[in-house]
Structure formats: C-alpha cells, structure tokens
Design a protein around this motif. Structure first.
Motif, short mmCIF file in Angstrom:
data_model
loop_
_atom_site.label_atom_id
_atom_site.label_comp_id
_atom_site.label_asym_id
_atom_site.label_seq_id
_atom_site.Cartn_x
_atom_site.Cartn_y
_atom_site.Cartn_z
N ASP A 54 71.19 46.21 80.80
CA ASP A 54 70.72 44.95 81.35
C ASP A 54 69.78 44.28 80.35
OD1 ASP A 54 69.68 42.81 82.82
OD2 ASP A 54 69.73 43.95 84.69
N ASN A 55 70.33 43.36 79.56
CA ASN A 55 69.54 42.67 78.54
C ASN A 55 68.57 41.65 79.12
OD1 ASN A 55 70.57 43.91 76.23
ND2 ASN A 55 72.38 42.60 76.26
N LYS A 56 68.82 41.20 80.33
CA LYS A 56 67.96 40.17 80.92
C LYS A 56 66.78 40.76 81.68
CE LYS A 56 71.24 36.62 80.77
NZ LYS A 56 71.35 35.24 80.95
N ALA A 57 66.73 42.07 81.82
CA ALA A 57 65.64 42.70 82.57
C ALA A 57 64.28 42.37 81.98
CB ALA A 57 65.85 44.22 82.63
N ILE A 58 64.23 42.21 80.68
CA ILE A 58 62.95 41.90 80.04
C ILE A 58 62.46 40.51 80.44
CG2 ILE A 58 63.89 40.95 77.89
CD1 ILE A 58 61.59 42.53 76.48
N GLU A 59 63.38 39.60 80.72
CA GLU A 59 63.02 38.24 81.12
C GLU A 59 62.71 38.16 82.62
OE1 GLU A 59 66.27 35.66 80.05
OE2 GLU A 59 66.50 36.68 78.13
N THR A 60 63.52 38.85 83.42
CA THR A 60 63.43 38.70 84.87
C THR A 60 62.58 39.76 85.56
OG1 THR A 60 65.36 40.10 85.29
CG2 THR A 60 65.77 37.74 84.89
N ASN A 61 62.35 40.88 84.88
CA ASN A 61 61.65 42.03 85.46
C ASN A 61 62.43 42.62 86.64
OD1 ASN A 61 59.61 43.61 84.62
ND2 ASN A 61 58.00 42.53 85.71
N ASN A 62 63.71 42.32 86.68
CA ASN A 62 64.62 42.86 87.69
C ASN A 62 65.81 43.50 87.01
OD1 ASN A 62 63.38 41.84 90.19
ND2 ASN A 62 63.86 39.83 89.34
N ILE A 63 66.47 44.38 87.74
CA ILE A 63 67.71 45.00 87.27
C ILE A 63 68.81 44.53 88.22
CG2 ILE A 63 68.91 47.18 86.88
CD1 ILE A 63 66.62 47.34 85.11
N LEU A 64 69.92 44.11 87.66
CA LEU A 64 71.05 43.67 88.47
C LEU A 64 71.92 44.87 88.83
CD1 LEU A 64 72.96 41.54 89.68
CD2 LEU A 64 74.04 41.42 87.43
N ILE A 65 72.20 45.00 90.12
CA ILE A 65 73.13 46.03 90.61
C ILE A 65 74.33 45.29 91.18
CG2 ILE A 65 73.43 48.04 92.11
CD1 ILE A 65 71.04 48.35 90.20
N GLU A 66 75.44 45.33 90.47
CA GLU A 66 76.65 44.63 90.91
C GLU A 66 77.30 45.38 92.07
OE1 GLU A 66 81.05 44.12 89.14
OE2 GLU A 66 79.45 43.55 87.75
N SER A 67 77.84 44.59 93.02
CA SER A 67 78.55 45.21 94.14
C SER A 67 79.92 44.59 94.39
CB SER A 67 77.71 45.11 95.41
OG SER A 67 77.49 43.76 95.72
N GLU A 68 80.17 43.45 93.77
CA GLU A 68 81.44 42.77 93.99
C GLU A 68 81.76 41.91 92.77
OE1 GLU A 68 82.60 39.16 96.86
OE2 GLU A 68 81.79 40.90 97.93
N CYS A 69 83.03 41.86 92.40
CA CYS A 69 83.46 41.02 91.29
C CYS A 69 84.79 40.38 91.67
CB CYS A 69 83.60 41.84 90.01
SG CYS A 69 84.05 40.86 88.58
N ASN A 70 84.83 39.06 91.58
CA ASN A 70 86.05 38.32 91.89
C ASN A 70 86.55 38.62 93.30
OD1 ASN A 70 87.93 36.37 91.17
ND2 ASN A 70 89.37 37.88 90.38
N GLY A 71 85.61 38.78 94.23
CA GLY A 71 85.97 39.02 95.63
C GLY A 71 86.38 40.44 95.95
N LYS A 72 86.27 41.36 94.98
CA LYS A 72 86.68 42.75 95.21
C LYS A 72 85.49 43.67 95.01
CE LYS A 72 91.35 41.87 93.67
NZ LYS A 72 92.31 42.01 92.60
N PRO A 73 85.43 44.77 95.78
CA PRO A 73 84.33 45.73 95.61
C PRO A 73 84.28 46.25 94.18
CG PRO A 73 85.61 46.25 97.57
CD PRO A 73 86.36 45.18 96.83
N SER A 74 83.07 46.41 93.67
CA SER A 74 82.87 46.95 92.33
C SER A 74 81.47 47.55 92.26
CB SER A 74 83.04 45.86 91.26
OG SER A 74 82.03 44.88 91.40
N GLY A 75 81.11 48.08 91.09
CA GLY A 75 79.76 48.57 90.87
C GLY A 75 79.31 49.62 91.88
#
Length: 166
Positions: A54-75
């Motif tokens: 997660d390259n943006k964590a330094i900017e946002t102070n958050n971590i992204l946890i993906e759960s869906e991509c293109n309407g389908k379950p993921s992550g």
C-alpha cells in the motif's frame, strides 16, 4: 490497464522478497503463480500468506483492505490465507486473517467504492495504528523502506532485491 500491470509487477517483487525471508525458516515455502485469489505464498498446510503493498498509506495513514472488484468478491472476502502481510513505507505488518476480519466488523460502516486501476473496487480503510495493534510482527528494516519510493524502475527494484537477498 497499464497501471494495473505495473502495480502487479511491483507487488510481485515484494511477494518474492517476503518469500525469501520466509524460506529462511520454512525452506519449502513457495509462491503461488498466476491469479490465485486464496493466497500468494504457501508455507505449509497451516500457514499461507496474502501479501499487499500500500503505497498510499504514508499519505492517508490508512490501509486499504479490498473486498470486491468489478462487482465480484475479492481480497478479504475470498482469501484462504492464514495471515496477511502489509508492506507500507513505514513497516512490514503481519496480521492473522481471523484478527483482521474481526477488526473489519468494527468498520462495517466504513465501506467504500474506490476507483481502482481499471475497475471499481470496494473495500475498507483501516487506520494504520489499529492494524499495528492486532499485528503479530512488524519489523521495520531499512531495506524494505528503501524499496518503497513512489517510482522505481524495474532494474532498480531488481538491484535492491538482490542487495537484500544476498
């Protein structure tokens, strides 16, 4: 679409780096090649890893946890990994999946649609410090941080990984 493949190659470099580290203790650990939703690295019949950068964590102070991509379950929705490894500019964070899913329940109202590489994604933004609170291990060796500049050429990545592994 170009960004997706660039990000994919970038992430795969870190999967290989984590694999080399793991193989010091578990020599039979191996990376699962291709599109494998369940996990990225298989250590043994009880331990598997999903590796996320997660390259943006330094900017946002958050971590992204993906759960869906293109309407389908993921992550996090499709994972079978026993642990997730998050690589940010600051840390390499190891978290048991069961603890991560429990923490996500707290953030069920913080579910976002994110414009992804080339498809819409849905997921959760977790505060970096809360992820650290449930982590089992988070070394901060300088060589990981050295790999994290926003823009690296393929040859720079390969050279830095060779330096780390050797």
């Amino acid at each position: 679409m170009q960004d997706f493949f660039k990000d994919l190659k970038y992430g795969e470099q870190f999967e290989k780096l984590i694999l080399k580290k793991v193989q010091k203790k578990y020599p039979n650990a191996h990376k699962i090649e291709g599109n494998h939703k369940e996990y990225d690295i298989l250590i043994n019949d009880k331990i598997s890893l999903e590796v996320k950068v997660d390259n943006k964590a330094i900017e946002t102070n958050n971590i992204l946890i993906e759960s869906e991509c293109n309407g389908k379950p993921s992550g996090i929705t499709t994972t079978k990994a026993s642990h997730w490894v998050f690589i940010t500019h600051q840390k390499v964070i190891w978290v048991e999946t069961i603890k991560l899913k429990k923490l996500l329940k707290k953030y069920k109202d913080s579910y976002y649609t994110i414009q992804g590489d080339w498809q819409a994604k849905r997921g959760y933004f977790l505060p970096h410090n809360e992820l650290l609170d449930i982590s089992t291990h988070y070394p901060t060796p300088p060589h990981y941080i050295a790999l994290m500049p926003t823009i690296l050429t393929k040859s720079q990545i390969k050279n830095r990984i060779k330096e780390i592994i050797n």
